[in-house]
Design a protein around this motif. Structure first.
Motif, PDB file in Angstrom:
ATOM      1  N   ARG A  41      17.289   0.508 -12.313  1.00 56.17           N
ATOM      2  CA  ARG A  41      17.754   0.831 -10.990  1.00 56.17           C
ATOM      3  C   ARG A  41      17.134   1.666 -10.190  1.00 56.17           C
ATOM      4  O   ARG A  41      16.371   1.533  -9.168  1.00 56.17           O
ATOM      5  N   SER A  50      11.872  -5.014  -7.402  1.00 55.54           N
ATOM      6  CA  SER A  50      13.090  -5.483  -8.170  1.00 55.54           C
ATOM      7  C   SER A  50      13.380  -5.060  -9.425  1.00 55.54           C
ATOM      8  O   SER A  50      12.356  -4.251  -9.992  1.00 55.54           O
ATOM      9  N   ASP A  51      14.540  -5.045  -9.991  1.00 55.85           N
ATOM     10  CA  ASP A  51      14.855  -4.698 -11.244  1.00 55.85           C
ATOM     11  C   ASP A  51      14.155  -5.416 -12.196  1.00 55.85           C
ATOM     12  O   ASP A  51      13.645  -5.085 -13.218  1.00 55.85           O
ATOM     13  N   SER A  52      14.031  -6.805 -11.856  1.00 58.39           N
ATOM     14  CA  SER A  52      13.614  -7.893 -12.893  1.00 58.39           C
ATOM     15  C   SER A  52      11.849  -7.452 -12.943  1.00 58.39           C
ATOM     16  O   SER A  52      11.254  -7.452 -14.116  1.00 58.39           O
ATOM     17  N   ALA A  53      11.362  -7.067 -11.782  1.00 58.02           N
ATOM     18  CA  ALA A  53       9.776  -6.641 -11.895  1.00 58.02           C
ATOM     19  C   ALA A  53       9.633  -5.503 -12.838  1.00 58.02           C
ATOM     20  O   ALA A  53       8.758  -5.233 -13.623  1.00 58.02           O
ATOM     21  N   ARG A  55      11.677  -4.325 -15.182  1.00 53.12           N
ATOM     22  CA  ARG A  55      11.877  -4.579 -16.591  1.00 53.12           C
ATOM     23  C   ARG A  55      10.584  -5.544 -17.135  1.00 53.12           C
ATOM     24  O   ARG A  55      10.097  -4.838 -18.389  1.00 53.12           O
ATOM     25  N   THR A  56      10.094  -6.092 -16.642  1.00 51.57           N
ATOM     26  CA  THR A  56       8.706  -6.573 -17.105  1.00 51.57           C
ATOM     27  C   THR A  56       7.578  -5.927 -17.203  1.00 51.57           C
ATOM     28  O   THR A  56       6.771  -5.795 -18.294  1.00 51.57           O
ATOM     29  N   LYS A  59       8.385  -3.657 -20.295  1.00 50.08           N
ATOM     30  CA  LYS A  59       8.136  -4.390 -21.691  1.00 50.08           C
ATOM     31  C   LYS A  59       6.683  -4.472 -21.879  1.00 50.08           C
ATOM     32  O   LYS A  59       6.320  -4.207 -22.931  1.00 50.08           O
TER      33      LYS A  59
END
Length: 90
Positions: A41, A50-53, A55-56, A59
């Motif tokens: 966050r 965004s959080d998902s971006a 995370r991607t 990784k």
């Protein structure tokens, strides 16, 4: 904070937003340990993503061996920046 680690990010050939995430993590890393304790966050807020971006990208950076993820307390993760390692140990 370490601008030292950040200087190794700029010459890398990668998409801009992924580079921004790596740059932020590298800037926040401690100079001697190359480690930083951050939440997804916090990175997302600071990078305007965004959080998902985030995370991607994290990784992908781990798969490229530019970051190493270590367990941290609670939802916090400790990241070790693998940039300029030879220069740090010399």
């Amino acid at each position: 904070m370490s601008l030292y680690h950040e200087n190794f990010v700029w010459p890398l050939d990668m998409p801009g937003l992924k580079k921004l995430v790596l740059c932020y993590v590298a800037r926040e890393a401690r100079l001697k340990s190359s480690e930083v304790s951050l939440t997804i966050r916090e990175i997302a807020f600071r990078c305007g993503m965004s959080d998902s971006a985030v995370r991607t990208y994290l990784k992908e950076l781990e798969q490229a061996s530019l970051l190493t993820r270590l367990p941290g307390p609670g939802k916090t993760v400790v990241y070790r920046v693998n940039l300029g390692e030879a220069a740090c140990s010399a």
